[in-house]
Scaffold this active site. Structure first.
Site, PDB file in Angstrom:
ATOM      1  N   ILE A   1      -6.599   3.431  21.058  1.00  0.00           N
ATOM      2  CA  ILE A   1      -5.760   4.022  22.104  1.00  0.00           C
ATOM      3  C   ILE A   1      -5.697   5.539  21.940  1.00  0.00           C
ATOM      4  O   ILE A   1      -5.755   6.292  22.917  1.00  0.00           O
ATOM      5  CB  ILE A   1      -4.345   3.405  22.062  1.00  0.00           C
ATOM      6  N   ALA A   2      -5.596   6.011  20.684  1.00  0.00           N
ATOM      7  CA  ALA A   2      -5.531   7.452  20.438  1.00  0.00           C
ATOM      8  C   ALA A   2      -6.798   8.147  20.913  1.00  0.00           C
ATOM      9  O   ALA A   2      -6.754   9.201  21.557  1.00  0.00           O
ATOM     10  CB  ALA A   2      -5.303   7.711  18.951  1.00  0.00           C
TER      11      ALA A   2
ATOM     12  N   THR B   1      -6.079  -1.474  17.169  1.00  0.00           N
ATOM     13  CA  THR B   1      -5.897  -1.119  18.570  1.00  0.00           C
ATOM     14  C   THR B   1      -5.301   0.266  18.722  1.00  0.00           C
ATOM     15  O   THR B   1      -5.654   1.011  19.641  1.00  0.00           O
ATOM     16  CB  THR B   1      -4.982  -2.155  19.244  1.00  0.00           C
ATOM     17  N   GLU B   2      -4.376   0.682  17.814  1.00  0.00           N
ATOM     18  CA  GLU B   2      -3.714   1.976  17.946  1.00  0.00           C
ATOM     19  C   GLU B   2      -4.715   3.128  17.867  1.00  0.00           C
ATOM     20  O   GLU B   2      -4.613   4.120  18.589  1.00  0.00           O
ATOM     21  CB  GLU B   2      -2.650   2.115  16.857  1.00  0.00           C
ATOM     22  N   GLU B   3      -5.721   3.005  16.941  1.00  0.00           N
ATOM     23  CA  GLU B   3      -6.715   4.061  16.810  1.00  0.00           C
ATOM     24  C   GLU B   3      -7.554   4.168  18.081  1.00  0.00           C
ATOM     25  O   GLU B   3      -7.880   5.261  18.545  1.00  0.00           O
ATOM     26  CB  GLU B   3      -7.630   3.788  15.603  1.00  0.00           C
TER      27      GLU B   3
END
Length: 561
Positions: free
Chosen positions: A473-474, A469-471
């Site tokens: 979001i970036a 999920t973090e990638e």
């Protein structure tokens, strides 16, 4: 004795010659006697040939040099007219008009005599000369009548300020006289109304002002019952706008008493229309009709122009009924500015559509040419270190990832970095070992001016984005918050994006995609090929000089082991 109309070229066929002289046929010679100081025009037309496709020149015999067409010269040619502004005694002589078309040549001559005539000086010997600018007109005793001031000049001459005189005294509006432009109305006519009259007008030509005078010898005439002067209700010495080449019918309406047997007809140059145009019948008089009313009869006789030609413009066609006469003059219509406006708008619209079509078709080449022509080596002040961040799918070992790695890690740097001078951050090449994927994307993507994402149909290849999920979001922050422009490249044609991460679907929907053709040959590794032109078009303008040319990379497809 009847006088020819003032300043009117086709008054009568005075001297028909019709003798071949050299290569031209002499049509006739016209005699004009005009007093000095007068502006004088003469219009050269010969209806059988002057149809607009002729060459017409004036010259003074015996000289063969043409009369000047410079309108500032005192004697000059104005279209088919010769114009004297004004006449001088030394202008006496013979002037010839030569009319040529593709098959024939005709000459028309005027024998011009200029004499000295003093205004209101009856003692002068030459004042008794019957000149061409002196007319004879009749007035009916006991009735009302009118006198006409004949003024025929080319369109370059403006006539106004018309005044009437009897003897040497100006005629003012009274119960007896009513001057109305080219007409002088006379009421309760008696024998004392006969005598010498004159009309004068101010003529303006290119800012210069002249005075034109007509001299009129008026006689009065008794008219008993049955001798009433016919009244022409139309035309009224007016002009008619008509298109060149069109057909025109003009009615002459005449009211007359039942007992009168006056001749009602149309004339041109004092010649019956049917006789004047006997050979071609292009202009002809119609059949007379009449309508009986209580006290008079309304007669109608028309003139028909089967085809209006250039020589018809500015030329009086006169309706006659006994001593009454009225004319029409044909004029070309004023320009239709609406047609020009519509045409201009259509041309502008067509031009705009053409420009848009050309731009949409060649916009990539146009933009790249503009960048190469007007490029600047100055680095942009946007605190960016890279021109593009390259994000591409990671394939598991023992798969087709070899082709993707070759494209991203070898061909892409070769073309964009070495040939075009761009700086790329390639995910998988430029990050430091041990950095978290999310940190690499989040930190370095902010240092780039473009985001280049390569996708393939296999959804598993993007598991690094789909499951982290973090990638996502970036990448999403780079698109939405930073407003970064995205270049989406399809390694193969992707028919269904529904299995892709939402960030990739968003990019495809908003920015479209460029499809890689899978060509690994040396020719395909040139920055001027169609694929690389599209990529360069979406890249920012180049800020750095390209590297020196190097040998292009070859590619050996992976052979499954």
């Amino acid at each position: 004795m009847g006088m020819p109309p003032l300043l009117f070229c086709w008054v009568s066929f005075v001297l028909p010659l019709f003798v071949a002289a050299g290569n031209c046929t002499d049509v006739y010679m016209h005699h004009e006697m005009i007093s000095e100081g007068q502006p004088f025009p003469f219009n050269c037309t010969y209806p059988p040939v002057t149809n607009g496709a002729v060459n017409l020149t004036w010259h003074r015999t015996p000289s063969k040099s043409p009369i000047s067409i410079n309108r500032h010269v005192r004697i000059h040619q104005d279209q088919s007219w010769i114009l004297f502004l004004p006449l001088a005694l030394e202008d006496s002589g013979i002037y010839q008009c030569v009319i040529k078309d593709a098959h024939s040549c005709y000459r028309i001559a005027i024998n011009l005599t200029v004499f000295r005539k003093h205004w209101c000086d009856s003692s002068n010997e030459e004042s008794s000369i019957n000149s061409s600018d002196e007319y004879q007109q009749w007035l009916p005793i006991g009735k009302s009548g009118s006198l006409t001031c004949h003024l025929y000049f080319p369109e370059s001459c403006v006539l106004d300020s018309i005044k009437w005189y009897k003897g040497c005294e100006e005629i003012k509006v009274s119960k007896k006289f009513c001057p109305t432009g080219t007409k002088l109305l006379v009421n309760n006519i008696d024998v004392e109304d006969s005598g010498s009259y004159a009309c004068s007008a101010r003529l303006t030509h290119l800012g210069r002002i002249f005075t034109v005078r007509n001299y009129i010898a008026v006689n009065t005439k008794e008219v008993g019952s049955g001798g009433r002067i016919p009244n022409i209700t139309y035309p009224k010495n007016n002009s008619i706008e008509v298109q060149l080449g069109s057909t025109l019918i003009v009615d002459c309406n005449i009211t007359d008493t039942k007992e009168n047997t006056n001749l009602r007809c149309w004339r041109v140059n004092n010649t019956l229309v049917d006789d004047y145009y006997n050979d071609f019948k292009r202009i002809q008089e119609g059949i007379e009709t009449n309508l009986s009313l209580r006290n008079h009869i309304l007669y109608t006789v028309n003139i028909t122009f089967l085809e209006v030609k250039m020589e018809d413009y500015g030329h009086p066609f006169t309706c006659h009924a006994a001593v009454s006469a009225a004319y029409i003059i044909l004029k070309r219509p004023a320009p239709d500015f609406r047609a020009y406006l519509i045409g201009g708008l259509m041309a502008f619209l067509l031009l705009a559509v053409s420009i848009l079509y050309i731009y949409n078709t060649f916009k990539v080449d146009i933009v790249l040419w503009y960048r190469s022509t007007f490029h600047t080596a100055q680095a942009p002040d946007d605190e960016k270190l890279y021109d593009a961040y390259v994000l591409y799918p990671k394939y598991p070992r023992e798969s087709q990832g070899h082709d993707v790695d070759t494209l991203v890690l070898k061909i892409l740097p070769e073309v964009l970095e070495k040939q075009c001078g761009y700086k790329l951050f390639i995910f998988g090449r430029d990050e430091f070992p041990g950095q978290a994927v999310a940190s690499v994307i989040d930190e370095n993507i902010k240092l780039c001016r473009r985001l280049m994402v390569l996708v393939a149909p296999e959804t598993s290849s993007f598991s690094f984005l789909k499951n982290l999920t973090e990638e996502q979001i970036a990448v999403y922050n780079a698109l939405v918050q930073d407003g970064m422009k995205v270049i989406l490249i399809e390694l193969e044609r992707v028919k269904d994006y529904s299995t892709m991460p939402e960030s990739i679907q968003y990019i495809r929907q908003k920015h479209g995609a460029i499809q890689w053709d899978g060509d690994f040959t040396e020719q395909a590794q040139c920055a001027k090929t169609k694929f690389w032109k599209k990529v360069r078009y979406h890249m920012p303008p180049r800020r750095y000089p390209a590297s020196p040319p190097v040998q292009l990379l070859g590619h050996t497809p992976r052979i499954p082991g």
